[in-house]
Design an enzyme around this catalytic site. Structure first.
Site, PDB file in Angstrom:
ATOM      1  N   SER A 200       0.200   9.128  -2.637  1.00 25.07           N
ATOM      2  CA  SER A 200       0.565   7.919  -2.037  1.00 25.07           C
ATOM      3  C   SER A 200      -0.625   7.005  -2.025  1.00 25.07           C
ATOM      4  O   SER A 200      -1.928   7.400  -2.299  1.00 25.07           O
ATOM      5  CB  SER A 200       1.259   7.829  -0.648  1.00 25.07           C
ATOM      6  OG  SER A 200      -0.025   7.982   0.281  1.00 25.07           O
ATOM      7  N   LYS A 201      -0.586   5.518  -1.757  1.00 25.30           N
ATOM      8  CA  LYS A 201      -1.497   4.539  -1.846  1.00 25.30           C
ATOM      9  C   LYS A 201      -2.604   4.858  -1.077  1.00 25.30           C
ATOM     10  O   LYS A 201      -3.937   4.622  -1.529  1.00 25.30           O
ATOM     11  CB  LYS A 201      -1.029   3.289  -1.422  1.00 25.30           C
ATOM     12  CG  LYS A 201      -1.600   2.056  -1.828  1.00 25.30           C
ATOM     13  CD  LYS A 201      -1.254   1.840  -3.215  1.00 25.30           C
ATOM     14  CE  LYS A 201      -2.630   0.706  -3.634  1.00 25.30           C
ATOM     15  NZ  LYS A 201      -2.739   0.889  -5.184  1.00 25.30           N
ATOM     16  N   ARG A 202      -2.400   5.667  -0.037  1.00 30.07           N
ATOM     17  CA  ARG A 202      -3.549   6.016   0.783  1.00 30.07           C
ATOM     18  C   ARG A 202      -4.585   7.166   0.208  1.00 30.07           C
ATOM     19  O   ARG A 202      -5.760   7.298   0.427  1.00 30.07           O
ATOM     20  CB  ARG A 202      -3.257   6.376   2.244  1.00 30.07           C
ATOM     21  CG  ARG A 202      -3.293   7.712   2.759  1.00 30.07           C
ATOM     22  CD  ARG A 202      -2.267   7.916   3.800  1.00 30.07           C
ATOM     23  NE  ARG A 202      -1.272   8.725   3.381  1.00 30.07           N
ATOM     24  CZ  ARG A 202      -1.095  10.014   3.423  1.00 30.07           C
ATOM     25  NH1 ARG A 202      -2.517  10.686   3.432  1.00 30.07           N
ATOM     26  NH2 ARG A 202       0.089  10.542   2.948  1.00 30.07           N
ATOM     27  N   HIS A 203      -4.064   7.732  -0.879  1.00 32.36           N
ATOM     28  CA  HIS A 203      -4.927   8.527  -1.517  1.00 32.36           C
ATOM     29  C   HIS A 203      -5.896   7.895  -2.590  1.00 32.36           C
ATOM     30  O   HIS A 203      -6.600   8.441  -3.320  1.00 32.36           O
ATOM     31  CB  HIS A 203      -4.299   9.691  -2.289  1.00 32.36           C
ATOM     32  CG  HIS A 203      -3.450  10.647  -1.370  1.00 32.36           C
ATOM     33  ND1 HIS A 203      -2.083  10.461  -1.394  1.00 32.36           N
ATOM     34  CD2 HIS A 203      -3.916  11.316  -0.524  1.00 32.36           C
ATOM     35  CE1 HIS A 203      -1.955  11.496  -0.323  1.00 32.36           C
ATOM     36  NE2 HIS A 203      -2.867  12.127   0.132  1.00 32.36           N
ATOM     37  N   GLY A 204      -5.590   6.678  -2.640  1.00 39.06           N
ATOM     38  CA  GLY A 204      -6.280   5.907  -3.877  1.00 39.06           C
ATOM     39  C   GLY A 204      -5.466   5.272  -4.847  1.00 39.06           C
ATOM     40  O   GLY A 204      -4.106   5.004  -4.488  1.00 39.06           O
TER      41      GLY A 204
END
Ligand code: GLU
Length: 468
Positions: A241-245
């Site tokens: 997800s976005k939180r992984h980059g």
């Protein structure tokens, strides 16, 4: 002779091309390209509220950056709605589908009662076997007659045989009351009409496969080979997800990753060929098969991506790298290179491309050839240009004036000069790097001199020799 392979990528145009989609496209592309087959592209734009032309353009651009070329025209699923409806009507005419007049309220009531009685809430329409003479003059949907006993087996090349009891399947709607086909019907009709032989897609579609098989069976069509691939996870094992980059394929272009490295990395994300990590497109096409796809989710690992990218930059063709770097600058919103800078970059490429994992890293090394006189020094370079160093450069410059500018000759002059100064070449390197590139870390001094040529080199040395 076996039938030629036809694969497809069928994105829904609701956003950019994300990493998972890019990997799905790549697997289909590799499978087709390695077998002399076709790789088709279908835009699943039936959801009019969520589909946008901008998203389609972004997906096409992402695929084009990755070099995943498709065969034939891009197919719009929405534009084929009449054909989808035709199939629903054919099934109706053959008695394999039926008109269902149940209203939304009736279906809700059915479900509520089923819940209260602890029974399955799958809707069972009273119209499945109704006599047409009893049909009311009301809107209706067309439902498929799902098999009611036995089981449906999805023979999946990644997941193995997945069995679904038929009493778990309802009489799925094929055509809505206003005559529009449902997505599930559209997919099957399109895959059949496009001659798709292998469906490689995310395992979030595995449940759909059971329902889609009903339509294949009812039409008497050959079911394609299914391969439902596990989703991609982040390094922490959670769904990517976005939180992984970065999630969008093109963000990687804008960060300066070479497409060949990205292809190599994405191919390894969930697929393996022995211990091979680094490979070319030709090898990937030759090796890629469904047996090598793993059953558990692959984890996205930035370090591995960078490492593979570095190896691809190192073996890249100089002109192709220049071209790709110029496209990267556009994608990153950076100023374009002038013709002269581009030519210089290409000439210098041989000494820039090892040990650069990304294009920004390569461009940092290319500073000496991109910079204009007077070359601006960073802090470290300035330190290397102290008074002593400047005096040495003024002494050295005339000695270089008559050099033939071959590597051997330059080495001879510089080594001879160092010796005469009672020092080592290493001592000269810092001031020379600063004078030629304005940096302390650069390609070799000889490479820089050879790429810049005598005139530019001598001018930069004289610039640097001037008192600060
Ligand atoms: N449009 C679907 C998606 O973007 C893919 C459907 C399919 O591959 O069958 O997830």
């Amino acid at each position: 002779m076996t039938d030629p392979v036809v694969t497809r990528f069928a994105p829904s145009p609701t956003g950019f091309l994300h990493i998972g989609g890019a990997r799905t496209a790549l697997f289909n592309w590799l499978y087709a390209r390695g077998r002399g087959g076709k790789f088709l592209l279908r835009i699943e734009d039936t959801d009019r509220a969520r589909s946008t032309p901008e998203a389609t353009a972004a997906i096409l651009q992402g695929l084009s950056w990755l070099g995943l070329d498709h065969d034939g025209e891009v197919i719009s699923q929405f534009e084929r709605a009449d054909r989808h409806a035709e199939v629903a009507l054919q099934l109706l005419a053959e008695g394999k589908a039926y008109k269902c007049f149940s209203t939304q309220e009736e279906i809700e009531a059915f479900r509520e009662q089923a819940r209260a009685e602890g029974k399955s809430t799958l809707f069972r329409s009273p119209w499945r076997d109704a006599d047409p003479s009893t049909f009311p003059d009301m809107p209706y949907v067309i439902r498929i007659k799902a098999p009611q006993d036995g089981a449906t087996v999805i023979r999946d090349r990644v997941q193995g045989d997945v069995t679904i009891r038929n009493d778990q399947l309802d009489d799925m709607v094929l055509l809505r009351s206003e005559g529009t086909p449902v997505y599930m019907l559209a997919v099957v009709v399109d895959d059949h009409d496009m001659g798709v032989t292998h469906v490689i897609r995310g395992d979030d579609h595995l449940n759909n496969a059971a329902r889609q098989m009903m339509i294949y069976d009812a039409m008497g069509w050959t079911v394609p080979v299914w391969a439902h691939i596990p989703l991609i996870h982040g390094p922490d094992g959670k769904k990517l997800s976005k939180r992984h980059g970065a999630l969008g394929a093109q963000e990687y272009q804008a960060m300066g990753y070479p497409a060949a490295g990205m292809r190599n990395y994405l191919a390894r994300l969930g697929w393996s060929h022995g211990d091979d990590e680094f490979f070319t497109d030709a090898q990937a096409q030759e090796w890629f098969d469904l047996d090598g796809i793993g059953k558990s989710p692959a984890r996205f690992d930035m370090k591995k991506l960078e490492n593979l990218c570095g190896q691809h930059v190192a073996i890249g063709d100089d002109a192709a790298l220049r071209h790709e770097i110029e496209a990267y600058l556009v994608a990153a919103g950076e100023p374009a290179l002038t013709q002269g800078q581009g030519d210089g970059l290409e000439r210098a490429m041989y000494c820039l491309k090892d040990r650069a994992r990304t294009f920004p890293e390569l461009l940092e090394k290319a500073r000496f050839v991109l910079a204009q006189r007077p070359v601006e020094c960073d802090e470290k370079a300035l330190k290397a240009l102290d008074e002593e160093a400047r005096a040495m450069l003024s002494e050295l410059t005339p000695q270089l004036q008559n050099a033939s500018w071959s590597r051997d000759d330059l080495e001879a002059v510089l080594n001879g000069f160092a010796e005469a100064q009672g020092t080592k070449f290493g001592k000269l390197a810092g001031p020379l790097r600063a004078a030629l590139a304005g940096r302390a870390v650069t390609p070799s001094v000889f490479d820089m001199m050879l790429v810049l040529g005598p005139e530019e080199t001598l001018a930069r040395l004289m610039d640097a020799a001037k008192p600060a």
